[in-house]
Design a protein around this motif. Structure first.
Motif, mmCIF file in Angstrom:
data_model
loop_
_atom_site.group_PDB
_atom_site.id
_atom_site.type_symbol
_atom_site.label_atom_id
_atom_site.label_comp_id
_atom_site.label_asym_id
_atom_site.label_seq_id
_atom_site.Cartn_x
_atom_site.Cartn_y
_atom_site.Cartn_z
ATOM 1 N N PRO A 104 0.815 -1.221 0.000
ATOM 2 C CA PRO A 104 0.000 0.000 0.000
ATOM 3 C C PRO A 104 0.849 1.271 0.000
ATOM 4 C CG PRO A 104 -0.676 -1.495 1.772
ATOM 5 C CD PRO A 104 0.555 -2.074 1.166
ATOM 6 N N GLU A 105 1.975 1.241 0.660
ATOM 7 C CA GLU A 105 2.857 2.407 0.736
ATOM 8 C C GLU A 105 4.208 2.036 0.146
ATOM 9 O OE1 GLU A 105 1.973 5.337 1.873
ATOM 10 O OE2 GLU A 105 -0.030 4.611 2.406
ATOM 11 N N PRO A 106 4.889 3.002 -0.499
ATOM 12 C CA PRO A 106 6.232 2.722 -1.028
ATOM 13 C C PRO A 106 7.175 2.158 0.036
ATOM 14 C CG PRO A 106 5.492 4.920 -1.690
ATOM 15 C CD PRO A 106 4.435 4.368 -0.786
ATOM 16 N N GLU A 107 7.053 2.639 1.256
ATOM 17 C CA GLU A 107 7.918 2.165 2.344
ATOM 18 C C GLU A 107 7.848 0.642 2.515
ATOM 19 O OE1 GLU A 107 10.291 3.161 4.476
ATOM 20 O OE2 GLU A 107 10.275 4.986 3.271
ATOM 21 N N GLY A 108 6.696 0.091 2.166
ATOM 22 C CA GLY A 108 6.529 -1.351 2.313
ATOM 23 C C GLY A 108 7.489 -2.153 1.458
ATOM 24 N N ALA A 109 8.003 -1.526 0.405
ATOM 25 C CA ALA A 109 8.924 -2.238 -0.497
ATOM 26 C C ALA A 109 10.362 -2.215 0.024
ATOM 27 C CB ALA A 109 8.871 -1.609 -1.891
ATOM 28 N N ARG A 110 10.620 -1.334 1.000
ATOM 29 C CA ARG A 110 12.008 -1.138 1.441
ATOM 30 C C ARG A 110 12.713 -2.429 1.882
ATOM 31 N NH1 ARG A 110 14.783 3.489 2.615
ATOM 32 N NH2 ARG A 110 12.892 4.735 2.805
ATOM 33 N N PRO A 111 12.064 -3.285 2.684
ATOM 34 C CA PRO A 111 12.773 -4.502 3.125
ATOM 35 C C PRO A 111 13.197 -5.398 1.957
ATOM 36 C CG PRO A 111 10.709 -4.214 4.351
ATOM 37 C CD PRO A 111 10.726 -3.160 3.296
ATOM 38 N N TYR A 112 12.419 -5.395 0.884
ATOM 39 C CA TYR A 112 12.754 -6.239 -0.272
ATOM 40 C C TYR A 112 13.955 -5.660 -1.021
ATOM 41 C CZ TYR A 112 8.182 -8.030 0.916
ATOM 42 O OH TYR A 112 7.130 -8.556 1.600
ATOM 43 N N PHE A 113 13.978 -4.353 -1.144
ATOM 44 C CA PHE A 113 15.115 -3.712 -1.809
ATOM 45 C C PHE A 113 16.387 -3.897 -0.975
ATOM 46 C CE2 PHE A 113 11.838 -0.539 -3.624
ATOM 47 C CZ PHE A 113 11.549 -1.396 -4.666
ATOM 48 N N ARG A 114 16.229 -3.759 0.327
ATOM 49 C CA ARG A 114 17.386 -3.926 1.209
ATOM 50 C C ARG A 114 17.918 -5.355 1.111
ATOM 51 N NH1 ARG A 114 16.335 -1.499 6.876
ATOM 52 N NH2 ARG A 114 16.520 0.379 5.593
#
Ligand code: PLP
Length: 270
Positions: free
Chosen positions: A196-206
């Motif tokens: 729902p939020e861009p922040e939610g993708a951060r763990p996957y990118f990390r």
């Protein structure tokens, strides 16, 4: 080659509308701002314009605005688009000059039996998702006397709908693939789960960055697995903060895109 029936526009303004120009500019500014926030140089980040399902004419406008790397996810579609662009270029010198500098990259799932066709269309394959595909690309590359740049796609979110190596098997597969003389492994690619939020993708990118750091140690290559292809319209700023070197943006540049045609080869994402 003959021009098609339509009267071909003869100046840049006819190809690139103001809306596209505005979105390209805004996207570039957001890329720069995200890079600065992360203490990175904006030059480290390459904007890949995702042109799937768009009419060839719109790509001319994009090229005239300085977008020079196009991402497509289907072999057949890219082939048809490039034929059409060749027609346009033969009838319009302005378009021809802009298109001269364009590079094409494959970002969608590729069947092994289409490896040869893909190599005739794309300069880099970002979506290598199996050792079998890597081996097919290797064999064809060697026959062409070339070393093809590739990225390994990782399904970081372990989603059934997505292709890519799992986080668990990418290391082992990378060891095999880096030994293939016809390929040059340049980095990793992922499509993060929709959140729902861009922040939610951060763990996957990390996680993708951590995997890259691991590969540097356990499967070293020249260039150090430099590229991290991650981040799309809805989450590219977070991806840049996490180390993206390639962002793949479609809607953010071109607006909502027409739907996919019936699948004549496998599509990804959409
Ligand atoms: C369609 C697609 C993109 C671009 O998606 P947008 O949300 O339009 O930016 C990026 N990467 C892949 C693999 C895609 O299939």
């Amino acid at each position: 080659m003959e021009a098609t029936g339509d009267s071909a526009p003869t100046h840049a303004g006819a190809w690139a509308d103001a809306a596209l120009a505005g979105r390209v500019q805004a996207t570039r500014e957001r890329i720069e701002a995200a890079a600065r926030r992360a203490g990175r140089s904006p030059e480290e980040i390459l904007l890949v314009a995702v042109t799937k399902t768009l009419a060839a004419e719109r790509l001319v406008g994009a090229a005239l605005l300085g977008l020079t790397v196009f991402g497509e996810n289907r072999v057949q579609e890219a082939h048809e688009k490039r034929e059409r662009l060749a027609e346009i270029a033969s009838a319009d010198g302005v378009a021809a000059r802009a298109l001269l500098h364009v590079r094409w990259e494959l970002i969608g799932h590729l069947q092994s039996n289409k490896a040869q066709r893909a190599l005739s269309l794309f300069e880099r394959i970002q979506s290598v998702d199996s050792v079998r595909l890597a081996e097919a690309l290797n064999q064809r590359s060697l026959a062409l006397g070339q070393r093809t740049p590739v990225l390994l796609e990782v399904n970081v979110g372990a989603e059934a709908s997505k292709s890519g190596f799992t986080v668990d098997d990418v290391v082992e597969s990378a060891r095999t693939i880096t030994a293939l003389p016809g390929l040059r492994a340049e980095g990793l690619m992922t499509v993060a789960p929709i959140t729902p939020e861009p922040e939610g993708a951060r763990p996957y990118f990390r996680r993708l960055r951590e995997l890259r750091d691991q590969l540097r140690v356990v499967a070293p290559v020249d260039g150090g697995w430099r590229e991290l292809s991650m981040g799309m319209t809805d989450d590219f700023e977070v991806a840049i903060e996490e180390g993206a070197t390639l962002v793949r943006i479609g809607r953010g540049l071109f607006g909502e895109r027409p739907p996919l045609r019936s699948a004549d080869d496998a599509a990804v994402g959409a």
